[in-house]
Design an enzyme around this catalytic site. Structure first.
Site, PDB file in Angstrom:
ATOM      1  N   HIS A 182       0.822  -1.216   0.000  1.00 36.83           N
ATOM      2  CA  HIS A 182       0.000   0.000   0.000  1.00 36.83           C
ATOM      3  C   HIS A 182       0.855   1.266   0.000  1.00 36.83           C
ATOM      4  O   HIS A 182       0.332   2.365  -0.178  1.00 36.83           O
ATOM      5  CB  HIS A 182      -0.915  -0.016   1.222  1.00 36.83           C
ATOM      6  CG  HIS A 182      -2.309   0.454   0.953  1.00 36.83           C
ATOM      7  ND1 HIS A 182      -2.870   0.538  -0.307  1.00 36.83           N
ATOM      8  CD2 HIS A 182      -3.292   0.879   1.808  1.00 36.83           C
ATOM      9  CE1 HIS A 182      -4.115   0.981  -0.220  1.00 36.83           C
ATOM     10  NE2 HIS A 182      -4.389   1.207   1.046  1.00 36.83           N
ATOM     11  N   ASN A 184      -6.204   6.597   3.977  1.00 37.73           N
ATOM     12  CA  ASN A 184      -7.655   6.801   3.942  1.00 37.73           C
ATOM     13  C   ASN A 184      -8.064   8.239   4.235  1.00 37.73           C
ATOM     14  O   ASN A 184      -9.208   8.618   3.975  1.00 37.73           O
ATOM     15  CB  ASN A 184      -8.352   5.855   4.921  1.00 37.73           C
ATOM     16  CG  ASN A 184      -8.243   4.400   4.495  1.00 37.73           C
ATOM     17  OD1 ASN A 184      -7.660   4.082   3.463  1.00 37.73           O
ATOM     18  ND2 ASN A 184      -8.801   3.517   5.294  1.00 37.73           N
ATOM     19  N   ASP A 239      -0.685   2.620  -5.404  1.00 36.87           N
ATOM     20  CA  ASP A 239      -0.744   1.190  -5.712  1.00 36.87           C
ATOM     21  C   ASP A 239      -2.086   0.827  -6.332  1.00 36.87           C
ATOM     22  O   ASP A 239      -3.104   1.438  -6.015  1.00 36.87           O
ATOM     23  CB  ASP A 239      -0.549   0.378  -4.429  1.00 36.87           C
ATOM     24  CG  ASP A 239      -1.611   0.720  -3.381  1.00 36.87           C
ATOM     25  OD1 ASP A 239      -1.601   1.855  -2.864  1.00 36.87           O
ATOM     26  OD2 ASP A 239      -2.470  -0.137  -3.092  1.00 36.87           O
ATOM     27  N   ASN A 245      -9.365   3.795  -1.299  1.00 38.09           N
ATOM     28  CA  ASN A 245      -9.825   4.722  -0.260  1.00 38.09           C
ATOM     29  C   ASN A 245      -9.043   6.029  -0.241  1.00 38.09           C
ATOM     30  O   ASN A 245      -9.578   7.080   0.136  1.00 38.09           O
ATOM     31  CB  ASN A 245      -9.761   4.058   1.115  1.00 38.09           C
ATOM     32  CG  ASN A 245     -10.835   3.001   1.294  1.00 38.09           C
ATOM     33  OD1 ASN A 245     -11.912   3.098   0.699  1.00 38.09           O
ATOM     34  ND2 ASN A 245     -10.551   1.989   2.088  1.00 38.09           N
TER      35      ASN A 245
END
Length: 197
Positions: free
Chosen positions: A24, A70, A95, A116
């Site tokens: 991530h 997020n 990513d 997100n």
């Protein structure tokens, strides 16, 4: 077709030490690689909740939001609110589960694709019209393993493939910064479809 030169590069990632080497964090990896190439170091700027490099000679800023993927839109919105930066002058690097490991896509606008970080940016900045540089991380066989997968560390082989993709991007990065996106999109988007690079 030449577009507006970029004024802001944003690499997405999570700042916790135990998450830095996870899939991530590919966006962080890329901007760190770019910073190394141009011999610059990020500095924490608390009012923007970000680590930032300012390149005054290029009228360019590089930003790593420190408030988690997020919520990354919060940091970006704080920064662009104080700058004369439009959405189409922003490139977000992140990513992508839907691309093979190391595959590259460059595009402008569109949906979040379920990412997100993009959801946060679209919500906080009120626009979808920013550029996206998607770097493939592959996906797990079982959908229920998605969270563990993106927050897991790639194999050494996959890590090498991802860094090879960074090098291919950086060879063409001046064109990206200058807004010559069509050339780069023709190079990477078509190549990705043809041979998985």
């Amino acid at each position: 077709m030449i577009h507006s030169p970029l004024k802001l590069l944003v690499g997405l990632g999570n700042p916790d030490a135990h998450l830095l080497k996870t899939r991530h964090n590919v966006g962080f990896w890329f901007v760190d690689q770019f910073a190394e190439k141009i011999s610059q170091q990020f500095k924490l700027v608390k009012k923007y909740e970000s680590e930032i490099i300012e390149l005054e000679d290029k009228n360019l800023n590089i930003l790593k939001p420190m408030n988690y993927i997020n919520n990354s839109g919060v940091a970006i919105q704080k920064f662009i609110k104080q700058s004369s930066i439009n959405a189409n002058q922003i490139l977000v690097i992140y990513d992508d589960l839907d691309l093979k490991v190391g595959q590259i896509r460059l595009k402008k606008g569109g949906s979040s694709g379920g990412h997100n970080g993009l959801n946060s940016i679209i919500s906080e900045c009120g626009s979808k019209d920013f550029w996206r540089l998607r770097i493939g991380i592959g996906k797990p066989i079982a959908k229920e393993e998605t969270v563990n997968y993106v927050l897991g560390k790639p194999s050494l082989a996959d890590t090498e493939i991802i860094y090879e993709s960074f090098n291919k991007i950086l060879v063409n990065f001046d064109d990206i910064l200058k807004g010559n996106f069509s050339k780069v999109m023709n190079l990477f988007n078509q190549r990705s479809e043809r041979d998985g690079v």
